[in-house]
Write a protein that holds these residues in place. Structure first.
Motif, PDB file in Angstrom:
ATOM      1  N   ASP A   6       0.863  -1.185   0.000  1.00 14.75           N
ATOM      2  CA  ASP A   6       0.000   0.000   0.000  1.00 14.75           C
ATOM      3  C   ASP A   6       0.901   1.238   0.000  1.00 14.75           C
ATOM      4  O   ASP A   6       2.072   1.152   0.374  1.00 14.75           O
ATOM      5  N   PRO A   7       0.388   2.413  -0.434  1.00 19.38           N
ATOM      6  CA  PRO A   7       1.255   3.586  -0.609  1.00 19.38           C
ATOM      7  C   PRO A   7       1.966   4.018   0.670  1.00 19.38           C
ATOM      8  O   PRO A   7       3.119   4.451   0.619  1.00 19.38           O
ATOM      9  N   THR A  61       2.891   2.129   3.287  1.00 19.39           N
ATOM     10  CA  THR A  61       3.963   1.169   3.570  1.00 19.39           C
ATOM     11  C   THR A  61       5.080   1.299   2.537  1.00 19.39           C
ATOM     12  O   THR A  61       6.268   1.202   2.872  1.00 19.39           O
ATOM     13  N   SER A 117      -4.567   9.302  -7.824  1.00 15.10           N
ATOM     14  CA  SER A 117      -5.186   9.161  -6.513  1.00 15.10           C
ATOM     15  C   SER A 117      -5.776  10.484  -6.074  1.00 15.10           C
ATOM     16  O   SER A 117      -5.241  11.541  -6.372  1.00 15.10           O
ATOM     17  N   SER A 163       3.988  -2.028   8.816  1.00 11.99           N
ATOM     18  CA  SER A 163       2.879  -2.672   8.116  1.00 11.99           C
ATOM     19  C   SER A 163       2.204  -3.693   8.985  1.00 11.99           C
ATOM     20  O   SER A 163       2.742  -4.129   9.966  1.00 11.99           O
TER      21      SER A 163
END
Ligand code: ATP
Ligand code: MG
Length: 285
Positions: free
Chosen positions: A175-176, A178, A252, A285
């Motif tokens: 994910d962005p 992490t 995004s 994470s």
């Protein structure tokens, strides 16, 4: 006098049957830099990494790591240089039957005569440096999230305190948040510990935020090699398509920009802050 490059890739040719993957690929990397490599899927980035670390013999050409010719040096010299670089494979490549701590200990037991107590302490340190909690050491790789598996693979890759670190798509599948934490962690290895990092990535945020120099592989050759923003501003048709495809694909919400920042603009956000191990752990994470 400038010091010798720590990585020298000299005229690499790779053929698989009738398929030519590399046709004279050459570049050098100076100590203490973070170099990124891009290229379409199947252009031979992972094969090149394996050739660079002495795992897969190229059809022709030579690679020198820290002055050692990976495809002609005697076995004892190769064994010595293997201790001085680490590799994180595209899929992590952790041993599934070993715990995370045992995985990190593998290079230490293989390449050093350290006693078990020291190895245990070093494993704990590497877990911490990779932003993993101490209890992660007892887990099996299958019990970890994708982000944690990547950190565990990184912890193993830095186990021997390497001078060079090779990373194959380290942030893919993360994910962005992490992924950016991982970028800061890698950047801190370069800035704080003086490592040289060579990474393959398709992650534009990694390229803009952390990488010093970008090498693009296309049509079996080095298509471009230079500062990230210079390569991004190239008029080459493939590079234009590569970057525009990434900027226009599902922007995004709330992003500051939908196109490449202007040349000579401020450095990427994660680069502007000094990375810290603590900062990385905040985003664990
Ligand atoms: N051992 C092998 N035998 C035959 N062909 C191979 C072998 N290893 C890789 N190839 C071929 O070499 C090419 C380059 O593969 P490689 O894995 O390096 O691509 P890549 O650039 O890393 O792609 P991706 O971005 O998808 O990871 C591919 O066409 C692949 O099928
Ligand atoms: Mg690959």
């Amino acid at each position: 006098m400038a010091s010798k490059p720590v990585i020298e890739v000299c005229d690499i040719v790779t053929r698989f049957g009738a398929q030519t993957v590399h046709d004279g690929v050459s570049f050098t990397v100076e100590r203490g830099t973070l170099v990124g490599m891009i290229g379409a899927s199947g252009t031979g980035k992972s094969v090149l990494l394996r050739e660079m670390i002495g795992l897969q013999r190229p059809t022709a050409g030579q690679v020198r790591l820290l002055g050692t010719e990976m495809w002609s040096a005697p076995a004892d010299e190769l064994a010595a240089v293997r201790r001085r670089f680490g590799m994180m494979f595209q899929d992590g490549a952790l041993f599934s039957s070993l715990t995370v701590a045992q995985n990190i200990a593998v290079p230490l037991t293989e390449h050093t005569a350290l006693d078990p107590t020291t190895i245990t302490a070093l494993v704990a340190l590497r877990l911490h440096q990779a932003g993993l909690p101490p209890e992660a050491g007892a887990k099996m790789p299958s019990e970890l999230s994708g982000g944690m598996r990547k950190r565990a693979a990184l912890a193993r890759a830095i186990a021997l305190e390497p001078e060079i670190l090779f990373l194959d798509e380290p942030t893919s599948g993360l994910d962005p948040i992490t992924a950016r934490a991982f970028d800061r962690l890698v950047r801190s290895l370069v800035d704080d510990l003086g490592l040289t990092v060579f990474l393959v990535t398709h992650d534009l945020d990694t390229l803009l935020g952390s990488v010093d120099r970008l090498i693009a592989l296309a049509q079996s050759k080095v298509l471009a090699d230079g500062p990230v923003r210079q390569v991004m501003a190239s008029e080459d048709a493939w590079l234009r398509e590569y970057f525009s495809a990434r900027f226009t694909a599902s922007p995004s919400p709330g992003r500051a920009q939908d196109g490449p920042p202007p040349l000579g603009g401020p450095p990427g956000s994660s680069r502007a802050q000094r990375p810290t191990i603590q900062g990385v752990q905040d985003h664990g994470s």
